[in-house]
Scaffold this active site. Structure first.
Site, PDB file in Angstrom:
ATOM      1  N   HIS A  58       0.832  -1.206   0.000  1.00 38.49           N
ATOM      2  CA  HIS A  58       0.000   0.000   0.000  1.00 38.49           C
ATOM      3  C   HIS A  58       0.869   1.259   0.000  1.00 38.49           C
ATOM      4  O   HIS A  58       1.916   1.315   0.632  1.00 38.49           O
ATOM      5  CB  HIS A  58      -1.007   0.012   1.151  1.00 38.49           C
ATOM      6  CG  HIS A  58      -0.430   0.067   2.532  1.00 38.49           C
ATOM      7  ND1 HIS A  58      -0.147   1.254   3.192  1.00 38.49           N
ATOM      8  CD2 HIS A  58      -0.101  -0.911   3.413  1.00 38.49           C
ATOM      9  CE1 HIS A  58       0.317   1.003   4.398  1.00 38.49           C
ATOM     10  NE2 HIS A  58       0.358  -0.310   4.560  1.00 38.49           N
ATOM     11  N   ASP A 168       5.981   1.851   6.902  1.00 35.71           N
ATOM     12  CA  ASP A 168       4.727   1.162   6.649  1.00 35.71           C
ATOM     13  C   ASP A 168       3.917   2.040   5.693  1.00 35.71           C
ATOM     14  O   ASP A 168       3.319   3.007   6.123  1.00 35.71           O
ATOM     15  CB  ASP A 168       3.989   0.948   7.970  1.00 35.71           C
ATOM     16  CG  ASP A 168       2.633   0.303   7.821  1.00 35.71           C
ATOM     17  OD1 ASP A 168       2.343  -0.231   6.747  1.00 35.71           O
ATOM     18  OD2 ASP A 168       1.853   0.357   8.793  1.00 35.71           O
ATOM     19  N   GLU A 196      -4.970   2.030   2.733  1.00 41.99           N
ATOM     20  CA  GLU A 196      -4.917   0.855   3.610  1.00 41.99           C
ATOM     21  C   GLU A 196      -5.034   1.263   5.068  1.00 41.99           C
ATOM     22  O   GLU A 196      -5.672   0.560   5.864  1.00 41.99           O
ATOM     23  CB  GLU A 196      -3.610   0.085   3.377  1.00 41.99           C
ATOM     24  CG  GLU A 196      -3.527  -1.254   4.102  1.00 41.99           C
ATOM     25  CD  GLU A 196      -2.869  -1.193   5.477  1.00 41.99           C
ATOM     26  OE1 GLU A 196      -2.777  -2.232   6.141  1.00 41.99           O
ATOM     27  OE2 GLU A 196      -2.454  -0.078   5.897  1.00 41.99           O
ATOM     28  N   GLU A 197      -4.426   2.374   5.430  1.00 38.29           N
ATOM     29  CA  GLU A 197      -4.369   2.772   6.836  1.00 38.29           C
ATOM     30  C   GLU A 197      -5.723   3.197   7.405  1.00 38.29           C
ATOM     31  O   GLU A 197      -5.866   3.358   8.612  1.00 38.29           O
ATOM     32  CB  GLU A 197      -3.366   3.923   7.015  1.00 38.29           C
ATOM     33  CG  GLU A 197      -1.931   3.581   6.654  1.00 38.29           C
ATOM     34  CD  GLU A 197      -1.291   2.555   7.580  1.00 38.29           C
ATOM     35  OE1 GLU A 197      -1.965   2.098   8.528  1.00 38.29           O
ATOM     36  OE2 GLU A 197      -0.119   2.216   7.366  1.00 38.29           O
ATOM     37  N   HIS A 307       4.260   3.491  12.873  1.00 32.82           N
ATOM     38  CA  HIS A 307       3.137   4.422  13.026  1.00 32.82           C
ATOM     39  C   HIS A 307       3.488   5.592  13.938  1.00 32.82           C
ATOM     40  O   HIS A 307       2.647   6.084  14.686  1.00 32.82           O
ATOM     41  CB  HIS A 307       1.885   3.704  13.559  1.00 32.82           C
ATOM     42  CG  HIS A 307       1.120   2.988  12.487  1.00 32.82           C
ATOM     43  ND1 HIS A 307      -0.249   2.879  12.481  1.00 32.82           N
ATOM     44  CD2 HIS A 307       1.528   2.345  11.363  1.00 32.82           C
ATOM     45  CE1 HIS A 307      -0.641   2.206  11.421  1.00 32.82           C
ATOM     46  NE2 HIS A 307       0.430   1.869  10.722  1.00 32.82           N
TER      47      HIS A 307
END
Length: 332
Positions: A58, A168, A196-197, A307
């Protein structure tokens, strides 16, 4: 370096355009067809026969969105993706395409009451300071709905380590770009999804349109290999190779595929590990639930402090993830 270019690019959920252009330019010589769907997903197709395989990464990173203005000129904001409010105070951010700098503010600890000092930090307690003195001035500088990202630059440090934002999932994007440079005996789709997140939204669309037999999500995943964390709570460890997941909150991964990936790693003497946690989720959860469904797996690069405003990973783990995925895809 490809990773540096991808990680320094701007691409929070819903605003992945800059990342998308980088990826399209990187892969155009290696695939038969590139499509961008209405969501903004990139579907890169290497045409072949037999098993229809999707390898997914992603493009989006966690970030923020501006939701209002305070009387003193500071901005109210919310999260785009899962960013714990504990880690945001005093972080520097860049707002919008103009990259307006700001600092996430919180009432100073020495001015907080006893009750305030003991309660958890919440987004409503924070603001973004852009150096403005009034609500009117801030309205002229920043529109409601503008995005913000952490102001973090990629760099190498230590022995073979790298640090930066958006590991990520720019890690997964970089791995997928590299494996697209090889040819395989299957009908191969390299898919770079959006959003995606915020709930795997792009993956539902791309997977529905492709209807794969097998789907493999490439990720940057959680890693807590540090002092004070017991071994059994360390989901992955840096330097021990790509992590093969067992399950997470959105998927139970197919044993046939995960065993095959692990067997290839052992045969080719590629360092690898099992991800010893079931927290989180990723695009695999969307891929295996649409249409007729698909067998899915997830292979990840371990990343510390994920994150947050900055993560740490191993270049060796990244390179071994590329190697493992290439070798696995050659088995078709």
């Amino acid at each position: 370096m490809l990773l540096e270019k991808l990680c320094n690019a701007v691409g929070p959920s819903g605003y992945e355009g800059q990342v998308r252009e980088i990826i399209k330019n990187e892969i155009k010589e290696y695939v038969d067809e590139i499509k961008v769907d209405n969501m903004g997903n990139i579907i890169a197709h290497k045409k072949g026969n037999g098993t229809k395989v999707v390898v997914d990464a992603h493009m989006d990173e966690v970030g923020f969105i501006i939701t209002g203005y305070n009387e003193d000129g500071t901005l109210r904001f919310a999260a785009l993706g899962g960013i714990n409010p504990k880690i945001i105070p005093s972080k520097v951010v860049l707002i919008g395409d103009e990259k307006l700098p700001g600092v996430i503010g919180l009432k100073p600890i020495h001015l907080q009451s006893k009750e305030e000092r003991t309660k958890a930090v919440a987004y409503k307690d924070c603001c973004i300071d852009i150096g403005s003195n009034s609500k009117e001035e801030s309205r002229k500088l920043v529109k409601l709905g503008e995005y913000a990202i952490f102001d973090t630059k990629f760099s190498e440090f230590g022995e073979g380590l790298i640090k930066g934002k958006a590991f990520d999932d720019r890690m997964g994007c970089a791995v997928l770009i590299e494996i697209l440079k090889e040819n395989y005996n299957c009908d191969f789709y390299g898919v770079f999804n959006v959003q995606e997140e915020v709930g795997e939204r792009g993956a539902y669309v791309s997977a529905y349109n492709i209807q794969p037999d097998i789907g493999i999500a490439l990720e940057g995943t959680i890693c807590a290999d540090m002092e004070g964390v017991p071994k059994h709570l360390r989901a992955t460890e840096i330097g021990k190779g790509p992590a093969i997941s067992i399950m997470d909150h959105t998927s139970i991964f197919n044993n046939e595929i995960t065993d095959a990936i692990e067997k290839i790693a052992e045969e080719k003497e590629i360092p690898h590990q099992r991800r010893r946690a079931i927290a989180g989720g990723n695009d695999a959860g969307a891929i295996y639930t649409v249409g007729n469904g698909a067998k899915v797996a997830t292979v990840s690069v371990p990343c510390r402090y994920i994150h947050s405003s900055i993560s740490v990973a191993s270049l060796r783990d990244y390179k071994n993830t590329v190697k493992l995925m290439r070798e696995y895809l050659k088995t078709f």
